[in-house]
Design a protein around this motif. Structure first.
Motif, PDB file in Angstrom:
ATOM      1  N   VAL A 178      64.681  14.324   6.553  1.00 54.47           N
ATOM      2  CA  VAL A 178      63.151  14.187   6.896  1.00 54.47           C
ATOM      3  C   VAL A 178      63.003  15.218   6.884  1.00 54.47           C
ATOM      4  O   VAL A 178      63.709  16.091   8.047  1.00 54.47           O
TER       5      VAL A 178
ATOM      6  N   SER B  90      60.444  18.158   7.880  1.00 55.72           N
ATOM      7  CA  SER B  90      59.009  19.285   7.900  1.00 55.72           C
ATOM      8  C   SER B  90      58.671  20.535   8.451  1.00 55.72           C
ATOM      9  O   SER B  90      59.649  20.935   8.590  1.00 55.72           O
TER      10      SER B  90
ATOM     11  N   ARG C 253      57.933  13.799   2.178  1.00 56.38           N
ATOM     12  CA  ARG C 253      59.259  12.811   2.148  1.00 56.38           C
ATOM     13  C   ARG C 253      59.964  12.143   1.506  1.00 56.38           C
ATOM     14  O   ARG C 253      59.708  12.671  -0.321  1.00 56.38           O
TER      15      ARG C 253
ATOM     16  N   ALA D  13      63.159  13.568  -2.478  1.00 59.15           N
ATOM     17  CA  ALA D  13      61.866  14.099  -1.624  1.00 59.15           C
ATOM     18  C   ALA D  13      61.722  15.498  -2.284  1.00 59.15           C
ATOM     19  O   ALA D  13      62.703  16.844  -2.697  1.00 59.15           O
TER      20      ALA D  13
END
Length: 223
Positions: A9, A11, A34, A193
Motif C-alpha cells: 500500500v 500513499s 492502489r 498499482a
C-alpha cells in the motif's frame, strides 16, 4: 528480493518537491496508489508529472510530506526497489551499447532471476511489445519508438508491485499506444498499482482513475 509476492500500500501525503534550491515543483500533493488500479497522471508540460513519479520512485526526497509504503516513509531509491516499485522513465533509461534483449536480461538477473529464466522472460516480453525481430539489435540502432517499447518491456518483465510509467507512449503510433495501454491494464489486473503519466487525453480516459496536475497542485478528476 524483499517484498516479492505481496502487494504494498503506497500513499502520497501532502508532499512538496523541488530541485536543489529552486522553487517547489509540486505543492501539497496527496494521492493513493492502489493495487489493481490504473491511475493516469495528467497535466500540461511542466505541471510536475515526472517530478511526482520521481518522488514515488524514491529519486527525489520531498521537502514536506511523505511518500509511504505500508505506512513507513520511503527513504530513497534502494528502499523503493526493495518494495518492488518499478519506474519506466521518460528517457527510457536503456544502455545504448547493449542489445534490447541484453537490457532486459541484465535487469532481470540483477533482480534475482536465474539466467535461463531471464532469457525466457526476455523473449516472451519482447514478443508482447512486437520486438522479437529487434531483440539482438543494439539500442542505439533502434528507432525512438522501438526504444520506448523496449523500455516498457523491461519494466513489465520486472513485474513490480507498483509500476510507474512516465510518458511511455509519446513516440508510438496509434496501434502501439493501444498495445502498451492494454499491457498496463494487464499489470493492474495482475494486482499491481500502475501510475501512468500521460499528456494524451484519450489514453487517460481509458484509465480507471485520473489525477490532474495544474501548476504543481493536484486535482482528482476521477476515482
Amino acid at each position: 528480493m524483499p517484498g516479492r509476492g505481496r502487494w504494498h500500500v503506497l500513499s502520497i501525503d501532502g508532499i512538496s518537491v523541488g530541485y536543489g534550491d529552486g522553487p517547489a515543483v509540486l505543492r501539497d500533493v496527496s494521492m493513493a496508489v492502489r493495487p489493481g488500479r490504473l491511475l493516469a497522471v495528467t497535466g500540461s508540460s511542466g505541471a510536475g508529472k515526472t517530478t511526482l513519479l520521481s518522488a514515488i520512485a524514491g529519486l527525489l526526497r520531498p521537502r514536506a510530506g511523505a511518500v509511504s509504503v505500508d505506512g513507513q516513509p520511503l527513504r530513497d531509491r534502494d528502499h523503493a526497489v526493495q518494495h518492488r516499485i518499478v519506474l519506466i522513465p521518460q528517457d527510457n533509461g536503456l544502455a545504448p551499447i547493449l542489445t534490447a534483449a541484453e537490457n532486459l536480461q541484465v535487469a532481470l538477473v540483477a533482480d534475482g532471476t536465474p539466467p535461463p529464466e531471464a532469457r525466457r522472460q526476455t523473449a516472451a516480453t519482447l514478443e508482447l511489445l512486437g520486438l522479437s525481430g529487434q531483440a539482438d539489435q543494439l539500442v542505439e540502432e533502434l528507432s525512438g519508438g522501438q526504444q520506448q517499447r523496449a523500455a516498457v518491456a523491461r519494466g513489465l518483465a520486472l513485474r513490480g508491485d507498483v509500476l510507474l510509467a512516465d510518458e511511455v507512449t509519446s513516440e508510438l503510433d496509434a496501434g502501439n499506444r493501444q498495445r502498451v495501454l492494454g499491457l498496463l491494464h494487464d499489470e493492474a489486473r495482475r494486482g499491481a498499482a500502475v501510475v501512468f503519466a500521460t499528456h494524451d487525453p484519450d489514453l487517460a480516459a481509458a484509465c480507471g482513475a485520473e489525477l490532474h496536475l495544474v501548476e504543481g497542485r493536484a486535482e482528482i478528476v476521477r476515482g
